[in-house]
Write a protein that holds these residues in place. Structure first.
Motif, PDB file in Angstrom:
ATOM      1  N   VAL A   1      -3.780  -0.662  -4.925  1.00  0.00           N
ATOM      2  CA  VAL A   1      -4.252   0.683  -5.017  1.00  0.00           C
ATOM      3  C   VAL A   1      -4.994   0.765  -3.641  1.00  0.00           C
ATOM      4  CG1 VAL A   1      -6.144   2.107  -5.984  1.00  0.00           C
ATOM      5  CG2 VAL A   1      -4.683   0.872  -7.616  1.00  0.00           C
ATOM      6  N   ASN A   2      -5.533  -0.300  -3.339  1.00  0.00           N
ATOM      7  CA  ASN A   2      -6.548  -0.013  -1.814  1.00  0.00           C
ATOM      8  C   ASN A   2      -5.484  -0.133  -0.768  1.00  0.00           C
ATOM      9  OD1 ASN A   2      -9.621  -0.136  -1.930  1.00  0.00           O
ATOM     10  ND2 ASN A   2      -8.853  -1.678  -3.586  1.00  0.00           N
ATOM     11  N   ARG A  56      -2.177   1.241  -0.794  1.00  0.00           N
ATOM     12  CA  ARG A  56      -1.471   2.510  -0.677  1.00  0.00           C
ATOM     13  C   ARG A  56      -2.395   3.717  -0.655  1.00  0.00           C
ATOM     14  NH1 ARG A  56       0.532   1.906  -6.640  1.00  0.00           N
ATOM     15  NH2 ARG A  56      -1.256   2.946  -7.791  1.00  0.00           N
ATOM     16  N   THR A  57      -3.798   3.531  -0.498  1.00  0.00           N
ATOM     17  CA  THR A  57      -4.561   4.712  -0.274  1.00  0.00           C
ATOM     18  C   THR A  57      -4.968   4.938   1.110  1.00  0.00           C
ATOM     19  OG1 THR A  57      -5.679   4.243  -2.582  1.00  0.00           O
ATOM     20  CG2 THR A  57      -6.807   5.820  -1.136  1.00  0.00           C
ATOM     21  N   PRO A  58      -4.347   6.079   1.627  1.00  0.00           N
ATOM     22  CA  PRO A  58      -4.578   6.319   3.049  1.00  0.00           C
ATOM     23  C   PRO A  58      -6.109   6.346   3.465  1.00  0.00           C
ATOM     24  CG  PRO A  58      -2.898   7.643   2.343  1.00  0.00           C
ATOM     25  CD  PRO A  58      -3.770   6.978   1.144  1.00  0.00           C
ATOM     26  N   THR A  79      -4.053  -5.554  -8.693  1.00  0.00           N
ATOM     27  CA  THR A  79      -4.019  -4.283  -8.837  1.00  0.00           C
ATOM     28  C   THR A  79      -4.582  -3.533  -7.970  1.00  0.00           C
ATOM     29  OG1 THR A  79      -3.006  -4.598 -11.102  1.00  0.00           O
ATOM     30  CG2 THR A  79      -3.657  -2.202 -10.624  1.00  0.00           C
ATOM     31  N   GLU A  80      -5.959  -3.652  -8.044  1.00  0.00           N
ATOM     32  CA  GLU A  80      -7.170  -3.059  -7.099  1.00  0.00           C
ATOM     33  C   GLU A  80      -6.657  -3.564  -5.564  1.00  0.00           C
ATOM     34  OE1 GLU A  80     -11.725  -3.488  -6.229  1.00  0.00           O
ATOM     35  OE2 GLU A  80     -10.740  -4.675  -7.732  1.00  0.00           O
ATOM     36  N   ARG A  87      -8.594   4.412   3.590  1.00  0.00           N
ATOM     37  CA  ARG A  87      -9.268   3.567   2.757  1.00  0.00           C
ATOM     38  C   ARG A  87      -9.441   2.144   3.487  1.00  0.00           C
ATOM     39  NH1 ARG A  87      -9.238   3.401  -3.610  1.00  0.00           N
ATOM     40  NH2 ARG A  87     -11.913   3.193  -3.595  1.00  0.00           N
TER      41      ARG A  87
END
Length: 64
Positions: A31-32, A34-36, A27-28, A38
């Motif tokens: 999230v990483n 899909r975070t522009p 899950t982490e 990062r």
């Protein structure tokens, strides 16, 4: 995410339908990814599924 039974991955005979079991950090990872902007480092011993996890996550995030 779909829940997969252990016996569907580790079959006594034949080819398993599922060959990827998401790690607890999956899950982490999603999230990483899909975070522009990062940065992300995926590390670990060879053969543990780093590339497979990233490719599977990218497949989930890419529209069909």
């Amino acid at each position: 995410m779909m829940k997969i039974q252990l016996e569907e991955v580790f079959k006594a005979s034949g080819v398993p339908k599922h060959t990827f079991v998401s790690p607890k950090e999956y899950t982490e990872l999603i999230v990483n990814l899909r975070t522009p902007g990062r940065g992300l480092v995926v590390e670990g011993p060879s053969g543990i599924g780093k590339t497979t996890a990233v490719e599977t996550a990218l497949d989930e995030l890419t529209p069909s």
